[in-house]
Design a protein around this motif. Structure first.
Motif, PDB file in Angstrom:
ATOM      1  N   SER A 253       0.946  -0.995   0.307  1.00 38.90           N
ATOM      2  CA  SER A 253       0.157   0.178   0.151  1.00 38.90           C
ATOM      3  C   SER A 253       0.693   1.514   0.089  1.00 38.90           C
ATOM      4  O   SER A 253       0.437   1.718  -0.827  1.00 38.90           O
ATOM      5  CB  SER A 253      -1.407   0.158   1.966  1.00 38.90           C
ATOM      6  OG  SER A 253       0.188  -0.011   2.307  1.00 38.90           O
ATOM      7  N   GLY A 254       1.917   1.146   0.836  1.00 38.42           N
ATOM      8  CA  GLY A 254       3.135   2.158   0.433  1.00 38.42           C
ATOM      9  C   GLY A 254       3.485   2.569   0.021  1.00 38.42           C
ATOM     10  O   GLY A 254       3.247   4.099  -1.488  1.00 38.42           O
ATOM     11  N   VAL A 255       3.531   1.654  -1.262  1.00 36.80           N
ATOM     12  CA  VAL A 255       4.740   1.701  -2.346  1.00 36.80           C
ATOM     13  C   VAL A 255       3.301   2.112  -3.690  1.00 36.80           C
ATOM     14  O   VAL A 255       3.207   2.793  -4.901  1.00 36.80           O
ATOM     15  CB  VAL A 255       5.043  -0.126  -3.032  1.00 36.80           C
ATOM     16  CG1 VAL A 255       5.423   0.219  -4.630  1.00 36.80           C
ATOM     17  CG2 VAL A 255       6.400  -0.300  -2.720  1.00 36.80           C
ATOM     18  N   THR A 256       2.259   1.830  -3.466  1.00 32.48           N
ATOM     19  CA  THR A 256       0.932   2.307  -4.256  1.00 32.48           C
ATOM     20  C   THR A 256       1.015   3.650  -4.779  1.00 32.48           C
ATOM     21  O   THR A 256      -0.031   4.429  -4.973  1.00 32.48           O
ATOM     22  CB  THR A 256      -0.416   1.681  -3.558  1.00 32.48           C
ATOM     23  OG1 THR A 256      -0.320   0.553  -3.892  1.00 32.48           O
ATOM     24  CG2 THR A 256      -1.160   2.882  -4.493  1.00 32.48           C
ATOM     25  N   ILE A 257       0.991   4.317  -3.122  1.00 30.58           N
ATOM     26  CA  ILE A 257       1.023   5.720  -3.032  1.00 30.58           C
ATOM     27  C   ILE A 257       2.359   6.551  -3.581  1.00 30.58           C
ATOM     28  O   ILE A 257       1.992   7.898  -4.161  1.00 30.58           O
ATOM     29  CB  ILE A 257       0.809   6.121  -1.360  1.00 30.58           C
ATOM     30  CG1 ILE A 257      -0.131   5.643  -1.353  1.00 30.58           C
ATOM     31  CG2 ILE A 257       1.771   7.149  -1.003  1.00 30.58           C
ATOM     32  CD1 ILE A 257      -0.393   6.070   1.122  1.00 30.58           C
ATOM     33  N   ALA A 258       3.365   5.657  -2.882  1.00 32.54           N
ATOM     34  CA  ALA A 258       4.259   6.199  -3.664  1.00 32.54           C
ATOM     35  C   ALA A 258       4.840   5.934  -5.261  1.00 32.54           C
ATOM     36  O   ALA A 258       4.728   7.440  -6.387  1.00 32.54           O
ATOM     37  CB  ALA A 258       5.606   5.687  -3.355  1.00 32.54           C
TER      38      ALA A 258
END
Length: 334
Positions: A253-258
């Motif tokens: 989910s963090g990579v999605t935001i990035a």
């Protein structure tokens, strides 16, 4: 690569860090109403972010300060044109910080309930407005030849920007649900996991529409790659949640935001604020940047200070890495 290009990338990284960290922070605040069944569970949720929420906001201060120093014309046009929504965000962040600190200062139930209401609303409103703001930046706003915003508040409330606001709100809330599942034990962990699945599906539909719209209107090959990464990682986060692998889900989910933030900045470059009146009046990395000497001094300062700040913040997360539950709340345990 010129220094102003490097600082455009640096500001994109700062916003990515802010949305990654403050994203789950906002999400947990929203979940105090969506997930918590009683006031003890609300305390559990608040305690998961209690040690880190103020450190997460440092990324916003740094992003704003870097924009002011590296691109003063961008800063001036952005903060004057978006004055009311940014003022509302600022007020929410002030009240939110006060709510975290004052909630437990008095034992009365009404006192604590009112501050918990404040935490919910001051988490939801900025999570939505940040998407509206960045949607307008990417879409373009009414900037004249003098680099001044000449539109109105209602011009900012267009369908594309409002969709962007819904995407950031649902994505941050999903990110917060995954973080809650990662940081808690017992029944609240299981319910956070189930809620994350539902939120993730809604987020996937909205994000695909918003990112697809962005790609079709302003995208190129590099932004398409970022979009694909964002969508694939969001789906991978859902699979990880379903499998009970909260750590992997949080990473995805963090990579999605990035990746989503990277896509927006890739569609912007070399502009920083496109003009919807005339492309020649757009603010770019070249015509809105500070002098090369200023950028050079900033680069040296950032190279020294940034690793120290990141090490300190990483250490904070390591110290407060353990899971918590209702049994760790003193009043509930007795």
């Amino acid at each position: 690569m010129e220094l102003h290009d490097i600082w455009f990338v640096a500001i994109a990284v700062l916003w990515t860090g802010y949305f990654f960290l403050e994203g789950f922070d906002f999400g947990v605040g929203v979940l105090t109403k969506l997930l918590a069944r009683d006031r003890v569970e609300k305390r559990v949720l608040i305690n998961t972010i209690g040690p880190v929420w103020d450190g997460n906001e440092v990324w916003l201060l740094t992003a704003g300060g870097a924009t002011f120093a590296a691109f003063p014309d961008w800063y001036a046009t952005l903060f004057s044109g978006f004055y009311l929504p940014l003022l509302l965000i600022l007020l929410c962040l002030i009240v939110r910080g006060v709510a975290f600190e004052y909630r437990a200062k008095r034992p009365e139930e009404n006192w604590q309930r009112n501050w918990e209401q404040a935490i919910f609303w001051t988490s939801l409103i900025p999570a939505f407005l940040w998407g509206v703001a960045f949607g307008n930046i990417v879409r373009g706003v009414a900037i004249d030849a003098e680099k001044e915003y000449v539109g109105t508040l209602f011009d900012l409330l267009n369908p594309y920007a409002l969709l962007g606001g819904l995407v950031t709100l649902t994505l941050f809330t999903f990110h917060g649900a995954v973080f809650t599942a990662l940081k808690t034990v017992g029944d609240i962990r299981l319910r956070a996991r189930r809620l994350a699945l539902a939120l993730g599906l809604v987020t996937a539909v909205l994000a695909l529409g918003f990112l697809g719209w962005t790609q079709l209107s302003r995208g190129d090959a590099s932004s398409l790659i970022a979009m694909v990464i964002a969508v694939v990682c969001l789906l991978a986060a859902l699979v990880a949640v379903k499998a009970g692998r909260e750590g992997w889900a949080f990473a995805f989910s963090g990579v999605t935001i990035a990746a989503a933030v990277a896509m927006l900045f890739l569609t912007l470059f070399p502009n920083v604020m496109p003009s919807s009146l005339d492309p020649e009046w757009s603010l770019t990395v070249a015509n809105s940047a500070s002098s090369p000497y200023t950028l050079k001094i900033m680069t040296w300062c950032a190279a020294i200070a940034t690793p120290l700040v990141m090490l300190y913040q990483g250490w904070t997360y390591w110290v407060f890495r353990k899971r918590i539950g209702t049994q760790h709340i003193a009043d509930a345990a007795h």
